[in-house]
Design a protein around this motif. Sequence first.
Motif, PDB file in Angstrom:
ATOM      1  N   ALA A 166       0.840  -1.295   0.046  1.00  0.00           N
ATOM      2  CA  ALA A 166      -0.102  -0.088  -0.004  1.00  0.00           C
ATOM      3  C   ALA A 166       0.512   1.036   0.013  1.00  0.00           C
ATOM      4  CB  ALA A 166      -0.803  -0.091   1.476  1.00  0.00           C
ATOM      5  N   ARG A 167       0.306   2.372  -0.082  1.00  0.00           N
ATOM      6  CA  ARG A 167       0.828   3.692  -0.134  1.00  0.00           C
ATOM      7  C   ARG A 167       0.601   4.139   1.351  1.00  0.00           C
ATOM      8  NH1 ARG A 167       0.276   9.100  -3.131  1.00  0.00           N
ATOM      9  NH2 ARG A 167      -0.661  10.464  -1.660  1.00  0.00           N
ATOM     10  N   SER A 195      13.961  12.460  -1.764  1.00  0.00           N
ATOM     11  CA  SER A 195      14.209  10.825  -1.579  1.00  0.00           C
ATOM     12  C   SER A 195      14.231   9.989  -0.404  1.00  0.00           C
ATOM     13  CB  SER A 195      15.601  10.659  -2.489  1.00  0.00           C
ATOM     14  OG  SER A 195      16.664  11.187  -1.617  1.00  0.00           O
ATOM     15  N   TYR A 196      14.079   8.828  -0.105  1.00  0.00           N
ATOM     16  CA  TYR A 196      14.350   8.380   0.978  1.00  0.00           C
ATOM     17  C   TYR A 196      15.526   8.625   1.496  1.00  0.00           C
ATOM     18  CZ  TYR A 196      10.523   5.019  -0.961  1.00  0.00           C
ATOM     19  OH  TYR A 196       9.637   4.491  -1.269  1.00  0.00           O
ATOM     20  N   LYS A 220      13.546  -0.018   2.039  1.00  0.00           N
ATOM     21  CA  LYS A 220      14.088  -1.358   2.023  1.00  0.00           C
ATOM     22  C   LYS A 220      12.701  -1.835   1.252  1.00  0.00           C
ATOM     23  CE  LYS A 220      14.677  -5.309   4.656  1.00  0.00           C
ATOM     24  NZ  LYS A 220      14.964  -5.867   5.960  1.00  0.00           N
ATOM     25  N   TYR A 221      11.388  -1.439   1.319  1.00  0.00           N
ATOM     26  CA  TYR A 221      10.415  -2.062   0.751  1.00  0.00           C
ATOM     27  C   TYR A 221       9.815  -1.135  -0.364  1.00  0.00           C
ATOM     28  CZ  TYR A 221      10.839  -5.830   4.053  1.00  0.00           C
ATOM     29  OH  TYR A 221      11.314  -6.898   4.878  1.00  0.00           O
ATOM     30  N   GLN A 222      10.502  -0.143  -0.839  1.00  0.00           N
ATOM     31  CA  GLN A 222       9.969   0.768  -1.622  1.00  0.00           C
ATOM     32  C   GLN A 222       8.236   1.156  -1.488  1.00  0.00           C
ATOM     33  OE1 GLN A 222      11.988   2.460  -4.293  1.00  0.00           O
ATOM     34  NE2 GLN A 222      13.394   1.780  -2.874  1.00  0.00           N
ATOM     35  N   ALA A 234      -3.237  22.135   2.101  1.00  0.00           N
ATOM     36  CA  ALA A 234      -1.950  22.152   1.667  1.00  0.00           C
ATOM     37  C   ALA A 234      -1.226  20.806   1.274  1.00  0.00           C
ATOM     38  CB  ALA A 234      -1.107  22.814   2.654  1.00  0.00           C
ATOM     39  N   GLU A 235      -0.640  21.186  -0.077  1.00  0.00           N
ATOM     40  CA  GLU A 235       0.097  20.019  -0.700  1.00  0.00           C
ATOM     41  C   GLU A 235       1.456  19.525   0.304  1.00  0.00           C
ATOM     42  OE1 GLU A 235       2.257  18.901  -4.832  1.00  0.00           O
ATOM     43  OE2 GLU A 235       1.391  20.806  -4.527  1.00  0.00           O
ATOM     44  N   GLY A 236       1.611  18.151   0.568  1.00  0.00           N
ATOM     45  CA  GLY A 236       2.681  17.793   1.367  1.00  0.00           C
ATOM     46  C   GLY A 236       3.758  17.534   0.525  1.00  0.00           C
ATOM     47  N   THR A 237       4.815  16.436   1.230  1.00  0.00           N
ATOM     48  CA  THR A 237       5.862  16.328   0.389  1.00  0.00           C
ATOM     49  C   THR A 237       5.871  14.649  -0.114  1.00  0.00           C
ATOM     50  OG1 THR A 237       7.049  17.767   1.785  1.00  0.00           O
ATOM     51  CG2 THR A 237       8.489  16.049   0.697  1.00  0.00           C
ATOM     52  N   ILE A 238       6.169  14.494  -1.192  1.00  0.00           N
ATOM     53  CA  ILE A 238       6.228  13.034  -1.763  1.00  0.00           C
ATOM     54  C   ILE A 238       7.654  12.493  -1.681  1.00  0.00           C
ATOM     55  CG2 ILE A 238       5.906  11.530  -3.652  1.00  0.00           C
ATOM     56  CD1 ILE A 238       3.720  13.604  -4.700  1.00  0.00           C
ATOM     57  N   ILE A 239       7.567  11.351  -1.045  1.00  0.00           N
ATOM     58  CA  ILE A 239       9.043  10.605  -0.804  1.00  0.00           C
ATOM     59  C   ILE A 239       8.986   9.012  -1.542  1.00  0.00           C
ATOM     60  CG2 ILE A 239      10.769   9.624   0.600  1.00  0.00           C
ATOM     61  CD1 ILE A 239       8.142  12.034   2.268  1.00  0.00           C
ATOM     62  N   ASN A 240       9.705   8.888  -2.537  1.00  0.00           N
ATOM     63  CA  ASN A 240       9.907   7.822  -3.428  1.00  0.00           C
ATOM     64  C   ASN A 240      11.026   7.984  -4.036  1.00  0.00           C
ATOM     65  OD1 ASN A 240       9.508   9.390  -5.337  1.00  0.00           O
ATOM     66  ND2 ASN A 240       7.353   8.725  -5.915  1.00  0.00           N
ATOM     67  N   GLY A 241      11.507   6.563  -4.456  1.00  0.00           N
ATOM     68  CA  GLY A 241      12.817   6.527  -5.211  1.00  0.00           C
ATOM     69  C   GLY A 241      14.112   6.873  -4.774  1.00  0.00           C
ATOM     70  N   ASN A 242      15.001   7.005  -5.573  1.00  0.00           N
ATOM     71  CA  ASN A 242      16.433   7.374  -4.920  1.00  0.00           C
ATOM     72  C   ASN A 242      16.674   8.911  -5.587  1.00  0.00           C
ATOM     73  OD1 ASN A 242      16.778   5.052  -3.468  1.00  0.00           O
ATOM     74  ND2 ASN A 242      17.043   3.954  -5.433  1.00  0.00           N
ATOM     75  N   ILE A 243      17.889   9.258  -5.078  1.00  0.00           N
ATOM     76  CA  ILE A 243      18.339  10.825  -5.412  1.00  0.00           C
ATOM     77  C   ILE A 243      18.573  10.652  -6.814  1.00  0.00           C
ATOM     78  CG2 ILE A 243      20.149  12.382  -5.227  1.00  0.00           C
ATOM     79  CD1 ILE A 243      20.438  11.043  -2.366  1.00  0.00           C
ATOM     80  N   ASP A 244      18.078  11.516  -7.684  1.00  0.00           N
ATOM     81  CA  ASP A 244      18.449  11.829  -9.121  1.00  0.00           C
ATOM     82  C   ASP A 244      19.652  12.831  -9.108  1.00  0.00           C
ATOM     83  OD1 ASP A 244      18.336  12.874 -11.320  1.00  0.00           O
ATOM     84  OD2 ASP A 244      16.255  13.372 -11.765  1.00  0.00           O
TER      85      ASP A 244
END
Lengths: 406, 406
Positions: A166-167, A195-196, A220-222, A234-244
């Motif tokens: 799940a998200r 990023s994480y 670890k489990y993405q 208010a829009e929050g912060t999305i965290i996913n993936g790795n550093i670009d």
Amino acid sequence: MNIIVQKYGGSSVGTTEKIKRVAEEIKKSKEESNEIVVIVSAMGDTTDELLELAGAVTNKPDSRELDMLLNTGEQVSIALLTMALQDLGCKAVSLTGAQLHLETTSSHQKARIKDIDLSRIKKELNQGRIVVVAGFQGVTDDEEYTTLGRGGSDTSAVALAAKLDARCEIYTDVEGIYTCDPRLLPGAKKLNHTSYEELIEMASLGAEVIHPRAVELAQKYQVPLYIAESCSKAEGTIINGNIDYLEASLVTGIAVNRDDIQITLRDLEADSYILAEVFNSLAEAEINVDMISQLLDKSGRMNLSFTIPEMDIEKARELIAFYRKDWGVSDWWIRSEVVKVSVVGPGMRTQPGVAAKVFKLLAQSEIPILMVTTSEIKISWLVPAGYEEEAVKVIGYNFGLTLEKD
Amino acid sequence: MNIIVQKYGGSSVGTTEKIKRVAEEIKKSKEESNEIVVIVSAMGDTTDELLELAGAVTNKPDSRELDMLLNTGEQVSIALLTMALQDLGCKAVSLTGAQLHLETTSSHQKARIKDIDLSRIKKELNQGRIVVVAGFQGVTDDEEYTTLGRGGSDTSAVALAAKLDARCEIYTDVEGIYTCDPRLLPGAKKLNHTSYEELIEMASLGAEVIHPRAVELAQKYQVPLYIAESCSKAEGTIINGNIDYLEASLVTGIAVNRDDIQITLRDLEADSYILAEVFNSLAEAEINVDMISQLLDKSGRMNLSFTIPEMDIEKARELIAFYRKDWGVSDWWIRSEVVKVSVVGPGMRTQPGVAAKVFKLLAQSEIPILMVTTSEIKISWLVPAGYEEEAVKVIGYNFGLTLEKD
């Protein structure tokens, strides 16, 4: 249907009014045809009040009994939030850590999640119910109640999201992740995305929005994370993936941590076996060591400084008193009025000079430096308490972390 | 070693100071080389405070969620009392109803004990620990938390004592069983000894020291009971065996119950099938009926009055609204301002005239009588609220229940 795991912290459910507002938010998510699992913390200051009760009874509460006591905090929240959901016409059911079979190690106050049996939660979701789960708590295989320690509710939420594919949405009392605590750095910017890895560095350094342990698990489990203010548009912060790395900014943020203390041991034998002994003893007492600094003096003896969480000060004191002769320590002391200021930025990996620039800024502001540590994407300075605000401002303004300078 | 089960009510553990005093009392009992199992209620007004929280969230709390909420009250007490015992150097461990495997029916707020698995408690006792058990609560076989309803902690204590073949001590805020509540009848005498049967009649009539359900269980399994004031040297009341009729006093005591309301249904069909229907419907809704009075009017229709606990008023209202046409009820009403005054005495069985004497005393004092019921050893009068004090005084003084008249 999508499953969404939502976590509401203690301040979001601090009063019955707030609980009713949170219930309305959850109802909206449910109406967007999602299956909802909610993790709640204890209401507001409940945990502190329970600790106060324990403190009135004994100076050294047994850790098992403390978990027995603390477990009630979340149990109250889940019952009330479930009632509030039912009052809005939602089908809902509450589950304690024990009922969820959130199985943990038996290390009270610091239990770690071993597994979660999904059968009960799936049964409830299949019946169309919103499942309201007590965060922070679990149960051992011999039916003892445990708590997960700091960041426990965040960790419960991410672990459940991982198991349920799940998200995970973390609702708190701030709008998202900022470049720095706005109370310390007026004008600090909110990040729309990170990023994480950056978040772990920010969080472990005291950003206080989400516990690094939870972010590590998410990485670890993405598990996709979303951090936002509860009951806010208010829009929050999305965290996913790795550093670009191509896009990586030099410095993402500054974090301040006031929870550690510094311990210094003098005149140890200059023997790496002794160092291993010291840190092994601390690990066995479940004391997390953060910064470490080690130097040989002229006579070839070793001086060692390290920081540990302030809450472990008594355990560390006992431990050192017990081992100091074995280790050959001539003298030792604790400095508790210290603050760690850290600069986090993935760009540091490829663009050198951040450390040099910060050292120069701190020197210009006459801020004493007690210890320094570095990692791939962060540098941390330990400074005497009282200097952190000045440090944050001078770094923040010079690295473009505020709206004014942007 | 003897096993003693001690129960401490909410007022005995109302503050952390009181918890520490209770811990000292328990320590003394332990030092007299007994094995001790302690049952505790929630601290002071905790249960009311939790109900208030629920009330702030919804008007109709779900009964399962209410049990989830209420269970936390006792969980706090057991943790704190265990910590207090440990602080005095005692080995102790707390157990919730779920950990004790105190298995109940799934009827929330009114669960009944099915069985208690002794394996955990025996294991803890064998290790020399004082076992502190959460009263009032249990668990179903599908891991749902329940509460036992009124007198739940007393019932937990007696059930455990029965299973453990132990003596059961109930500690409360009065010195023992009195001929009548001393607040109502100044000079009321304390009984040093009484029988289960008399105590059941006294308790079910509102003596409030121990719940009749618990006394019935004690009688069934012949568990010796001792009721005394917590942390006091005053001798309490021993309850065991049956009534010794040779010695039986005419009147043992007077009890007053303000918890019931009276419902009257008019013009039912004069058919005992209908009566069975009425009381069956109430029983299925788990509403306990106490006094019943039924009369035919001139036209051959039946008028029916009965009393039920005030807490069930809404359920009863719904039920009657639903069935009244089926039953042929033309009119019905609820009288909530009523009090039941009961006279208990084993001597009534063999010596007639108690009823006649009381009727005369009440008539002389111009106390209206709404209903009367009799059993082998008690007679109860329902009177309008406000008349109970006068009724108690006139009966108490005339049957020698006070020290002054003795």
